[in-house]
Scaffold this active site. Structure first.
Site, short mmCIF file in Angstrom:
data_model
loop_
_atom_site.label_atom_id
_atom_site.label_comp_id
_atom_site.label_asym_id
_atom_site.label_seq_id
_atom_site.Cartn_x
_atom_site.Cartn_y
_atom_site.Cartn_z
N ASN A 142 0.83 -1.22 0.00
CA ASN A 142 0.00 0.00 0.00
C ASN A 142 0.86 1.26 0.00
OD1 ASN A 142 -2.47 -1.46 0.31
ND2 ASN A 142 -1.94 -1.77 2.45
N HIS A 176 -14.06 -1.57 5.45
CA HIS A 176 -12.99 -2.29 6.13
C HIS A 176 -13.43 -2.88 7.47
CE1 HIS A 176 -9.01 -2.45 8.28
NE2 HIS A 176 -8.70 -3.01 7.13
N GLU A 186 -15.98 4.00 2.65
CA GLU A 186 -14.61 4.30 2.23
C GLU A 186 -14.73 5.15 0.98
OE1 GLU A 186 -12.23 0.65 1.81
OE2 GLU A 186 -13.17 -0.02 3.66
N SER A 217 -10.75 -0.77 -0.39
CA SER A 217 -9.43 -1.36 -0.21
C SER A 217 -9.18 -2.62 -1.03
CB SER A 217 -9.20 -1.67 1.27
OG SER A 217 -10.17 -2.59 1.74
N ASP A 246 -13.74 7.05 5.16
CA ASP A 246 -12.40 6.50 5.38
C ASP A 246 -11.61 6.68 4.09
OD1 ASP A 246 -10.16 4.98 5.76
OD2 ASP A 246 -11.20 3.17 6.47
N HIS A 299 -7.18 4.65 1.47
CA HIS A 299 -6.51 4.35 0.20
C HIS A 299 -6.56 5.53 -0.78
CE1 HIS A 299 -5.74 0.17 1.20
NE2 HIS A 299 -6.87 0.27 1.88
N LYS A 307 -0.29 3.99 4.55
CA LYS A 307 -0.37 3.55 3.15
C LYS A 307 0.41 4.54 2.27
CE LYS A 307 -4.54 1.08 4.38
NZ LYS A 307 -3.95 -0.21 4.76
#
Ligand code: PMP
Length: 431
Positions: A49, A135, A188, A192, A217, A220, A251
């Site tokens: 990541n 997640h 998110e 992910s 979130d 990423h 990440k």
């Protein structure tokens, strides 16, 4: 001596092995980078990541070393006792300025940020609505909070609205000490395990229509999306409408730790109520200083160049697998079978712009087999299986980073092209 305890655990482990779900650690004897050393063998790593190649960057390492020299190896206690060191404050100020929020708070991990924040904000009388693919840290936090938990189908706005209608009705029917139950939506921004994007604008329209709060979130997305690398919310122009922006420093930012950005009131509240913040030793000063260096770098012209390098490598990969064309197909032959036979057993979703590229395989044993085969060709992409993804949705989660060279990507494409696995289907996911 084998105890009854050990026998019980061995039985449980055997059950995992039977289902091809047993996991074990692989010791990496090198720094995180596109080239890693495992069991004395070199591999090209396409599973990290560390999207911008920061984890082993001299700039971050120097910042960490300087922090160790000045502030030591450990932080001594939780932030609220005597562990709130200058590097933590500097990082939080840098984060808030980067994300353009009033304030920020740093946790020891993204997992801890999710658990502490969600369980502080809502309780048993409230309602949490999450995307099906969020997640594990968010799922665990939602359960821990005791709030009523509802799940909407992945990125399905109709389903979300249906649940919001129900939640609004329920909230209207309950009055507790002059308060209505709160409704918290969590998603998110970049998912992910699939690398696709949440329809943030539409989710915001819904949360406003139904009077809910929104937590996003950006684990990423932070560092790579948006004009200034602030995240996908910046790219969508919606940052200011999100009550709680969270993410990780582990990440694209190349270090470790979690963060929450938002209003001063949100941060003061979390300092007082987020148990994973209050009752945990502060992150080490080296991590905070390295993360600060990473955020500053991202905001510089060198940071922009680094992001562009990532997009260049992705374009290179896409030009081989799908060429960026919507729904185009890529055909290679099946293992031990003639080229034209068999149903498709490998799907490559090349999303428009995300460095996360899932090679959906399905069966767990097949995913393990393909990962092992790629290792024989010097490519390291471990199989991702249940419970990280649903049963029967095992995959190789391939990630391309800015630190890969054109030759590295070439070598990956070559190895994938020679997989002999049936039909590769590529599909673009709209942003
Ligand atoms: N959210 C998402 C979407 C993640 O992928 C991860 C890490 N796998 C986390 C949160 C947790 O972050 P951390 O690794 O910093 O605990």
């Amino acid at each position: 001596m084998t105890t009854a305890f050990d026998i019980e655990l061995k039985q449980r482990l055997d059950a995992l092995r039977e289902q091809n779900l047993f996991r074990e650690l692989r010791r990496v004897d090198s720094a995180q980078s596109p080239r890693i050393q495992i069991d004395g063998k070199p591999f090209l790593n396409f599973s990290s990541n560390d999207y911008l190649g920061f984890a082993n960057d001299p700039l971050l390492k120097d910042a960490a070393i300087e922090a160790v020299k000045k502030f030591g190896a450990g932080s001594g206690s939780s932030r609220l006792i005597c562990g709130s060191l200058a590097p933590h404050h500097e990082l939080e100020e840098t984060l808030a300025q980067f994300k353009k929020t009033e304030a920020a708070l740093v946790f020891s991990t993204g997992y801890a940020a999710a658990v502490g924040t969600i369980s502080a904000l809502v309780g048993k009388d409230d309602i949490i609505i999450i995307d099906k693919l969020v997640h594990a840290s968010i799922v665990d936090a939602a359960r821990l909070s005791g709030a009523k938990l509802r799940v909407f189908s992945h990125n399905d706005l109709d389903d979300l609205e249906k649940i919001l209608k129900w939640a609004q009705k329920r909230a209207a029917s309950i009055l507790l000490a002059d308060q209505r139950p709160k409704i918290l939506i969590i998603t998110e921004s970049v998912f992910s395990m699939d690398g696709d994007f949440a329809p943030l604008k539409q989710i915001i329209a819904l949360k406003e229509k139904y009077g809910a709060w929104l937590m996003v979130d950006e684990a990423h997305a932070t560092g790579i999306f948006g004009k200034n690398g602030r995240g996908f919310a910046e790219e969508c122009g919606v940052s200011e409408q999100i009550e709680i922006q969270m993410g990780t420093l582990g990440k694209a930012l190349g270090v470790s730790g979690g963060y929450v950005c938002g209003s001063r009131n949100l941060i003061d509240y979390l300092i007082n109520r987020a148990r994973s913040f209050i009752f945990s030793t502060a992150p080490v000063p080296a991590a905070a200083a390295a993360a600060t260096a990473a955020i500053r770098f991202i905001q510089s012209s060198a940071g922009e160049k680094r992001r562009n390098l990532l997009w260049k490598r992705l374009t290179q990969f896409r030009s081989k697998f799908g060429g960026g064309a919507m729904g185009s197909e890529f055909r290679v032959h099946a293992v031990g079978e003639p080229p034209e036979s068999g149903t498709p057993n490998l799907e490559i979703q090349v999303s428009e712009g995300s460095p996360i590229i899932p090679l959906i395989i399905g069966e767990e044993n097949k995913a393990l087999e393909i990962a092992a085969h790629l290792r024989t060709r010097g490519i390291f992409i471990p199989a991702i299986r249940y419970p990280t993804v649903a049963r029967g949705a095992a995959r190789l989660r391939l990630t391309v980073t800015a630190a890969h060279t054109t030759d590295d990507v070439e070598q990956l494409c070559d190895a994938l092209g020679k997989l002999e696995l049936g039909k590769h289907r590529t599909s673009n996911i709209e942003r």
